[in-house]
Design a protein around this motif. Structure first.
Motif, PDB file in Angstrom:
ATOM      1  N   THR A 105      20.337 101.990   9.121  1.00 52.59           N
ATOM      2  CA  THR A 105      21.576 101.683   9.854  1.00 52.59           C
ATOM      3  C   THR A 105      21.875 100.189   9.708  1.00 52.59           C
ATOM      4  O   THR A 105      21.001  99.427   9.284  1.00 52.59           O
ATOM      5  CB  THR A 105      21.433 102.069  11.350  1.00 52.59           C
ATOM      6  N   SER A 139      30.334 101.524   8.471  1.00 53.65           N
ATOM      7  CA  SER A 139      29.317 101.482   9.520  1.00 53.65           C
ATOM      8  C   SER A 139      29.327 100.134  10.240  1.00 53.65           C
ATOM      9  O   SER A 139      28.902 100.036  11.391  1.00 53.65           O
ATOM     10  CB  SER A 139      27.936 101.788   8.934  1.00 53.65           C
ATOM     11  N   SER A 150      32.319 100.353  12.657  1.00 55.26           N
ATOM     12  CA  SER A 150      32.110 101.395  13.664  1.00 55.26           C
ATOM     13  C   SER A 150      31.736 100.846  15.041  1.00 55.26           C
ATOM     14  O   SER A 150      31.129  99.784  15.165  1.00 55.26           O
ATOM     15  CB  SER A 150      30.982 102.300  13.172  1.00 55.26           C
ATOM     16  N   ARG A 151      32.034 101.638  16.058  1.00 54.93           N
ATOM     17  CA  ARG A 151      31.520 101.336  17.409  1.00 54.93           C
ATOM     18  C   ARG A 151      30.028 101.638  17.500  1.00 54.93           C
ATOM     19  O   ARG A 151      29.396 101.335  18.499  1.00 54.93           O
ATOM     20  CB  ARG A 151      32.274 102.149  18.450  1.00 54.93           C
ATOM     21  N   HIS A 152      29.468 102.261  16.465  1.00 50.61           N
ATOM     22  CA  HIS A 152      28.014 102.510  16.435  1.00 50.61           C
ATOM     23  C   HIS A 152      27.270 101.393  15.709  1.00 50.61           C
ATOM     24  O   HIS A 152      26.114 101.560  15.359  1.00 50.61           O
ATOM     25  CB  HIS A 152      27.719 103.858  15.766  1.00 50.61           C
ATOM     26  N   HIS A 166      25.185  98.355  15.867  1.00 51.07           N
ATOM     27  CA  HIS A 166      24.376  97.771  16.946  1.00 51.07           C
ATOM     28  C   HIS A 166      23.831  96.388  16.589  1.00 51.07           C
ATOM     29  O   HIS A 166      22.821  95.939  17.147  1.00 51.07           O
ATOM     30  CB  HIS A 166      23.216  98.723  17.316  1.00 51.07           C
ATOM     31  N   ASP A 222      31.616 108.484  21.206  1.00 47.50           N
ATOM     32  CA  ASP A 222      31.594 107.020  21.330  1.00 47.50           C
ATOM     33  C   ASP A 222      32.088 106.305  20.071  1.00 47.50           C
ATOM     34  O   ASP A 222      31.928 105.094  19.939  1.00 47.50           O
ATOM     35  CB  ASP A 222      30.186 106.492  21.682  1.00 47.50           C
ATOM     36  N   GLY A 223      32.654 107.042  19.133  1.00 43.38           N
ATOM     37  CA  GLY A 223      33.224 106.402  17.949  1.00 43.38           C
ATOM     38  C   GLY A 223      34.593 105.834  18.267  1.00 43.38           C
ATOM     39  O   GLY A 223      35.172 106.120  19.317  1.00 43.38           O
ATOM     40  N   LYS A 276      31.028 111.601   9.287  1.00 42.35           N
ATOM     41  CA  LYS A 276      30.018 110.660   9.777  1.00 42.35           C
ATOM     42  C   LYS A 276      28.619 111.271   9.824  1.00 42.35           C
ATOM     43  O   LYS A 276      28.456 112.484   9.949  1.00 42.35           O
ATOM     44  CB  LYS A 276      30.403 110.241  11.203  1.00 42.35           C
ATOM     45  N   GLU A 287      26.607 110.539  12.330  1.00 40.53           N
ATOM     46  CA  GLU A 287      26.216 110.680  13.741  1.00 40.53           C
ATOM     47  C   GLU A 287      26.214 112.140  14.211  1.00 40.53           C
ATOM     48  O   GLU A 287      25.421 112.514  15.065  1.00 40.53           O
ATOM     49  CB  GLU A 287      27.147 109.845  14.635  1.00 40.53           C
TER      50      GLU A 287
END
Ligand SMILES: Cc1cc2nc3c(=O)[nH]c(=O)nc-3n(C[C@H](O)[C@H](O)[C@H](O)COP(=O)(O)O)c2cc1C
Ligand code: SF4
Length: 483
Positions: A113, A156, A159-161, A163, A209-210, A238, A240
């Motif tokens: 990721t 990615s 994305s809101r994912h 981190h 949560d995307g 995706k 996810e």
């Protein structure tokens, strides 16, 4: 038709507003070289007269994968040069490769990721994109498309994912945009301002949560400010929500976001078209007229024209419809829309892609790995003396069973089934290979009218058969005797 009007993008002029979005063919080997089958696939789109061909995702780096084209080394340039020469020699269609960076995915289910990448790796990604764009230019392409969509690296980061906690932080929109901005700057530095650079990204992630259209609008605005020459919108696709498959690497189109990316036959036409429309309105409102590409189950020429006429899109992307029939554009231009081989959105092509097998279309004659070319001397299938003798009945489960006679000559490849509900719009609902069809989606109490056409491999067809109308009974909701 606006669809057939030219459109200038940077220094190139598309002969019309039809675009083939990137579609992995799995025709290359794992070595990533362009081969004759790959060239033939794209030559078909040029022969069919599309405005812009986006060549399937080509890796900018040498990371291992299944069969995938590459622009990660100069050794790949001659193959791509052969491809662009062939396409340019056929028609005015323009051609760009989609350039992609992807992270590692293991058969065990583990996947890399964005927070696992160190800054040196990020610098490598940026320079890999720049070098791939230079190779694309040297190979004779008319531009490049940056793949910033689906499950891949650039998306990615958007994305809101995401981190990460550094300058590429997922906590701010600017942090999420930073890698794309740096890649875009690097590509411009590498190929200059006079080379078309398009982008593909997601109008919505369609995962829990995307991000939604609300983030996509400012992302598109920044891309426009950074000087992209067109914006092609996709949705979903995706990791996810991807469904794990035993012993197989995760395939990002197996979950709901995959359904939304490549909507199947149970979806209405154009289920995603409101999203590019909203993005177009937003960037236009901020003073940018970067062309916006609408994609997703668009196949009807009138629908495509309506999207353009009503300002919902500037370019129409059709992946599976143009796979099924690359001659779509020329047929529309010649007033021969009836001869289009109609994609039925069965997603056999998607399944082949997911299994890393050569991608072909369910509607093509068995064993062919290219679409049959439109044949100027082609023979239309002909109903025999008894015409089609279409008959229909409703079985005890409420299904409509249709049977008809095969045509008298052997030009038929498939039968298209048309249905109208309550004398409304007539729609092609399915294609079958034998003269029998069972419709499981009839609702008791409504009238359905059917006809069929027999279709030759190049799309030429019989006139409509006789019509049959049926109104299945509304079932009783009493407990069944033998239940
Ligand atoms: C077999 C197959 C391969 C695809 N490969 C890519 C790809 O390499 N890059 C990409 O951005 N989209 C890819 N897509 C998605 C399509 O470009 C397109 O967005 C999607 O199929 C929806 O458009 P359609 O309804 O016109 O088919 C692929 C789709 C299919 C069916
Ligand atoms: S295999 Fe099915 S979904 Fe794919 S292009 Fe052919 S008809 Fe369309």
């Amino acid at each position: 038709m606006k669809l057939l009007e030219p459109l200038k993008i940077n220094q190139i002029t598309l002969p019309n507003r039809v675009l083939v979005p990137a579609m992995v063919t799995r025709l290359s080997g794992e070595d990533g070289f362009v081969n004759d089958a790959v060239i033939d696939r794209y030559a078909g789109f040029a022969r069919g007269g599309v405005g812009l061909i986006v060549v399937e995702a080509c890796a900018v780096h040498s990371s291992k994968s299944g069969p995938l084209l590459r622009l990660s080394d100069d050794k790949f340039i001659p193959g791509h040069r052969k491809l662009t020469d062939r396409v340019h020699g056929i028609s005015d269609s323009k051609i760009v490769p989609q350039i992609i960076h992807f992270m590692k995915v293991a058969r065990s289910g583990w996947r890399q990721t964005v927070d696992m990448l160190d800054t040196d790796q990020i610098e490598d990604i940026i320079s890999d994109f720049g070098r791939a764009a230079i190779r694309a230019r040297e190979a004779g392409y008319d531009g490049v498309e940056i793949h910033s969509a689906h499950a891949y690296t650039l998306m990615s980061f958007l994305s809101r994912h995401n981190h990460r906690k550094d300058e590429y932080s997922g906590k701010t929109l600017e942090g999420r945009l930073r890698l794309f901005g740096r890649v875009m700057a690097e590509i411009r530095k590498s190929v200059g301002n006079d080379f078309a650079v398009g982008v593909r990204f997601l109008a919505e992630e369609v995962v829990r949560d995307g991000y939604t259209i609300e983030d996509a609008k400012p992302i598109a605005l920044r891309m426009a400010q950074l000087g992209v020459d067109y914006i092609s919108l996709s949705v979903g696709g995706k990791f996810e929500d991807a469904v794990p498959r035993e012993g197989q690497p995760l395939y990002p189109y197996t979950g709901y976001s995959g359904d939304r990316c490549m909507p199947g036959d149970w979806y209405p036409a154009m289920p995603n078209a409101h999203l590019p429309a909203a993005i177009k309105e937003y960037i236009n409102g901020h003073g940018f007229d970067v062309p916006v590409v609408s994609v997703g189950k668009i196949s009807d020429p009138q629908d495509a024209e309506m999207l353009l006429q009503t300002g919902k899109a500037d370019i129409i992307g059709m992946a599976r419809q143009l796979l099924a029939d690359p001659d779509w554009t020329n047929k529309v231009a010649a007033g021969r829309s009836d001869d289009i081989v109609k994609c039925i959105y069965c997603n056999v092509c998607k399944q082949l892609d997911g299994a890393f097998k050569e991608v072909n279309c369910f509607l093509w004659p068995k064993g062919m790995n290219q679409a049959p070319a439109d044949d100027p001397d082609g023979i239309n299938p002909v109903w025999g003396d008894a015409a089609a003798s279409l008959t229909g009945e409703v079985d005890e489960r409420g299904r409509v069973i249709l049977n008809w006679q095969a045509p008298s000559n052997d030009a038929t490849r498939i039968y298209d089934i048309y249905r109208a509900e309550e004398d409304g719009k007539v729609t092609c609902i399915e294609a079958v290979k034998k003269p029998r069809y069972i419709d499981p989606l009839a609702l008791g109490g409504l009238k359905y009218t059917y006809h069929v056409r027999a279709v030759a491999p190049d799309g030429r067809s019989t006139p409509p058969s006789n019509s049959v109308s049926l109104t299945p009974d509304i079932p009783s909701y009493e407990k069944l005797e033998n239940a």
